[in-house]
Design an enzyme around this catalytic site. Structure first.
Site, PDB file in Angstrom:
ATOM      1  CB  SER A  22      -0.867  -0.038   1.260  1.00 25.79           C
ATOM      2  OG  SER A  22      -1.964   0.816   1.147  1.00 25.79           O
ATOM      3  N   PRO A  23       0.505   2.283  -0.704  1.00 28.19           N
ATOM      4  CG  PRO A  23      -0.788   3.901  -1.755  1.00 28.19           C
ATOM      5  CD  PRO A  23      -0.700   2.440  -1.506  1.00 28.19           C
ATOM      6  CB  CYS A  25       3.809   9.660   3.140  1.00 29.29           C
ATOM      7  SG  CYS A  25       2.588  10.331   2.037  1.00 29.29           S
ATOM      8  CB  ALA A  57       0.740  10.340  -1.436  1.00 30.87           C
ATOM      9  CD  GLN A  99      -1.774   7.021  -3.114  1.00 28.42           C
ATOM     10  OE1 GLN A  99      -0.963   7.443  -2.291  1.00 28.42           O
ATOM     11  NE2 GLN A  99      -2.919   6.473  -2.764  1.00 28.42           N
ATOM     12  CE1 TYR A 182      -3.761  14.340   2.644  1.00 30.96           C
ATOM     13  CE2 TYR A 182      -3.849  12.071   1.923  1.00 30.96           C
ATOM     14  CZ  TYR A 182      -3.430  13.021   2.835  1.00 30.96           C
ATOM     15  OH  TYR A 182      -2.695  12.647   3.928  1.00 30.96           O
ATOM     16  NE  ARG A 230      -5.450   3.399  -0.978  1.00 31.92           N
ATOM     17  CZ  ARG A 230      -4.616   2.924  -0.046  1.00 31.92           C
ATOM     18  NH1 ARG A 230      -4.057   3.741   0.838  1.00 31.92           N
ATOM     19  NH2 ARG A 230      -4.335   1.637   0.030  1.00 31.92           N
ATOM     20  NE  ARG A 324      -1.320   0.613  10.238  1.00 36.51           N
ATOM     21  CZ  ARG A 324      -2.431   0.803  10.928  1.00 36.51           C
ATOM     22  NH1 ARG A 324      -2.382   1.451  12.078  1.00 36.51           N
ATOM     23  NH2 ARG A 324      -3.592   0.374  10.472  1.00 36.51           N
TER      24      ARG A 324
HETATM   25  C1  LIG Z   1       3.669   5.437   7.226  1.00 35.85           C
HETATM   26  C2  LIG Z   1       2.375   5.469   6.459  1.00 35.85           C
HETATM   27  C3  LIG Z   1       2.267   6.301   5.358  1.00 35.85           C
HETATM   28  C4  LIG Z   1       1.095   6.303   4.588  1.00 35.85           C
HETATM   29  N1  LIG Z   1       1.032   7.047   3.425  1.00 35.85           N
HETATM   30  C5  LIG Z   1      -0.001   6.870   2.575  1.00 35.85           C
HETATM   31  C6  LIG Z   1       0.021   7.382   1.259  1.00 35.85           C
HETATM   32  O1  LIG Z   1       1.019   7.964   0.809  1.00 35.85           O
HETATM   33  N2  LIG Z   1      -1.064   7.196   0.477  1.00 35.85           N
HETATM   34  C7  LIG Z   1      -2.166   6.502   0.908  1.00 35.85           C
HETATM   35  O2  LIG Z   1      -3.138   6.363   0.175  1.00 35.85           O
HETATM   36  N3  LIG Z   1      -2.201   5.969   2.144  1.00 35.85           N
HETATM   37  C8  LIG Z   1      -1.145   6.108   2.958  1.00 35.85           C
HETATM   38  N4  LIG Z   1      -1.141   5.472   4.173  1.00 35.85           N
HETATM   39  C9  LIG Z   1      -2.257   4.584   4.486  1.00 35.85           C
HETATM   40  C10 LIG Z   1      -1.919   3.154   4.081  1.00 35.85           C
HETATM   41  O3  LIG Z   1      -1.676   3.034   2.690  1.00 35.85           O
HETATM   42  C11 LIG Z   1      -3.048   2.192   4.480  1.00 35.85           C
HETATM   43  O4  LIG Z   1      -4.198   2.526   3.747  1.00 35.85           O
HETATM   44  C12 LIG Z   1      -3.347   2.244   5.987  1.00 35.85           C
HETATM   45  O5  LIG Z   1      -2.162   2.308   6.734  1.00 35.85           O
HETATM   46  C13 LIG Z   1      -4.150   1.046   6.439  1.00 35.85           C
HETATM   47  O6  LIG Z   1      -3.464  -0.157   6.130  1.00 35.85           O
HETATM   48  P1  LIG Z   1      -2.627  -1.000   7.264  1.00 35.85           P
HETATM   49  O7  LIG Z   1      -3.594  -1.303   8.368  1.00 35.85           O
HETATM   50  O8  LIG Z   1      -2.153  -2.206   6.514  1.00 35.85           O
HETATM   51  O9  LIG Z   1      -1.506  -0.127   7.742  1.00 35.85           O
HETATM   52  C14 LIG Z   1       0.008   5.494   4.977  1.00 35.85           C
HETATM   53  C15 LIG Z   1       0.115   4.695   6.120  1.00 35.85           C
HETATM   54  C16 LIG Z   1       1.286   4.658   6.841  1.00 35.85           C
HETATM   55  C17 LIG Z   1       1.391   3.747   8.028  1.00 35.85           C
END
Ligand SMILES: Cc1cc2nc3c(=O)[nH]c(=O)nc-3n(C[C@H](O)[C@H](O)[C@H](O)COP(=O)(O)O)c2cc1C
Length: 357
Positions: A22-23, A25, A57, A99, A182, A230, A324
């Protein structure tokens, strides 16, 4: 063979399994440039066995960055560093995705580990944020500038240019970021869009910008390459965007050539009450998949091999995106394959470490 480790072909691209990064940052750029951090971070997850590695992102314009340290793709000079990354990911048998993003009114903030506060335009490294309406995300946050029609045209141009650069940089999947409060989400959610022109008011007007951006991207993105979007499938708020809205939107996106809807939720309301629990967003991926008849990705609190396997096996989603858990364990796919008894190959360099029997 487990379903999780069965390949999925979208257009000309075959994903070796259903696990995507998953993307995320990394806030590790200066002036939008990719660094060694990105190469190692994304590269390790490709080594770890994910089928699709989506870069964070990535800002299509400097004012679309969440922080001054976001990755960017608003100028040609950004491509070289990204090419190095896509080449490495591809060499590992994974598919490189990007993304494309604009943070709208949630732009111009400090990094989380620097406190995460808003940086106002008069402060060092801060800038004026933009949004559909001059309404801040939360009380006390800077008020965004309401985009004019001319500025909306420029935004679309920037999106298209970023898509072209993504191709040159070697990406094989674009994901349009229309979630998490966003800019594009701000337009389609009735909570953040008070416009009275053709971009505000009715459902059709609020989704217009996302549809126009999608069309512009699809026009320059080769026919044989997949396009994902997304969305935040619900605002988790009375009077906000809903799952049914997401189905209606997804049907329109499908008609424009979008291949997969990545179903996240929330992010447009500061204090929404969200029932966070394992797989809590999966029902939205399932609803969109069944009712809009389009491939979906499920994301959010997916941390276990069997949980991921069931989501795909039950037909709730076609891919799972992990964030994560893949930070905790870049080799999650290799470990999951072992747990599910699948013959997923390990990188030859690591083969001698593979548990046997
Ligand atoms: C460090 C970090 C950075 C993230 N950056 C983005 C991002 O750039 N774009 C996005 O759509 N979601 C972002 N997210 C959300 C994740 O892509 C994901 O949707 C969210 O963490 C839930 O998934 P998980 O439970 O597997 O962590 C970020 C999450 C984390 C933990």
């Amino acid at each position: 063979m487990s379903i999780l480790f069965s390949p999925l072909t979208i257009r000309s691209i075959t994903f070796r399994n259903r696990i995507a990064v998953s993307p995320m940052c990394m806030y590790s750029s200066q002036d939008g440039f990719a660094t060694d951090w990105h190469l190692v971070h994304l590269g390790s997850r490709a080594v770890g066995g994910a089928s699709l590695v989506i870069a964070e992102a990535t800002a299509i314009a400097p004012e679309g960055r969440i922080t001054p340290h976001d990755l960017g793709i608003w100028k040609d000079e950004h491509m070289e560093g990204l090419q190095r990354i896509t080449k490495f990911i591809t060499e590992q048998g994974a598919v490189p995705g990007i993304q494309l993003a604009h943070a709208g009114r949630k732009a111009s903030h400090h990094r989380p580990w620097d406190g995460g506060a808003a940086i106002t335009p008069d402060q060092e490294n801060g800038w004026q944020t933009v949004a559909p309406s001059a309404q801040p995300f939360a009380e006390g946050e800077p008020v965004p500038h309401e985009l004019t029609l001319q500025e909306i045209e420029e935004f679309k141009d920037a999106y298209e240019a970023a898509a072209k650069r993504s191709l040159e940089a070697g990406f094989k999947v674009i994901e349009i970021h229309a979630a998490h409060g966003y800019l594009l989400h701000e337009f389609y959610s009735p909570i953040s869009n008070q416009r009275t022109d053709k971009y505000g008011g009715s459902f059709q007007n609020r989704i217009r910008l996302l549809l126009e951006v999608t069309e512009r991207v699809r026009n320059v993105w080769p026919e044989n390459l997949p396009l994902f979007v997304r969305i935040s499938a619900t605002d988790w708020t009375e009077g906000g965007w809903t799952g049914d809205d997401s189905v209606a939107l997804s049907k329109e996106l499908k008609a424009l050539g979008v291949d997969l809807i990545d179903c996240s939720t929330g992010g447009n309301v500061p204090h929404a009450s969200i029932p966070v629990a394992p797989g809590y967003q999966v029902p939205y991926a399932e609803q969109v998949k069944r009712q809009a008849d389009i491939l979906t990705g499920a994301v959010g609190m997916i941390t276990e091999a069997r949980q991921a396997e069931e989501i795909v096996a039950n037909g709730q989603a076609d891919m799972v995106l992990l964030a994560r858990e893949l930070l905790r364990d870049p080799y999650f796919p290799m470990h999951a394959a072992l747990e599910l008894g699948d013959e997923h190959p390990w990188p030859p360099q690591y083969e001698r470490a593979k548990p046997r029997g």
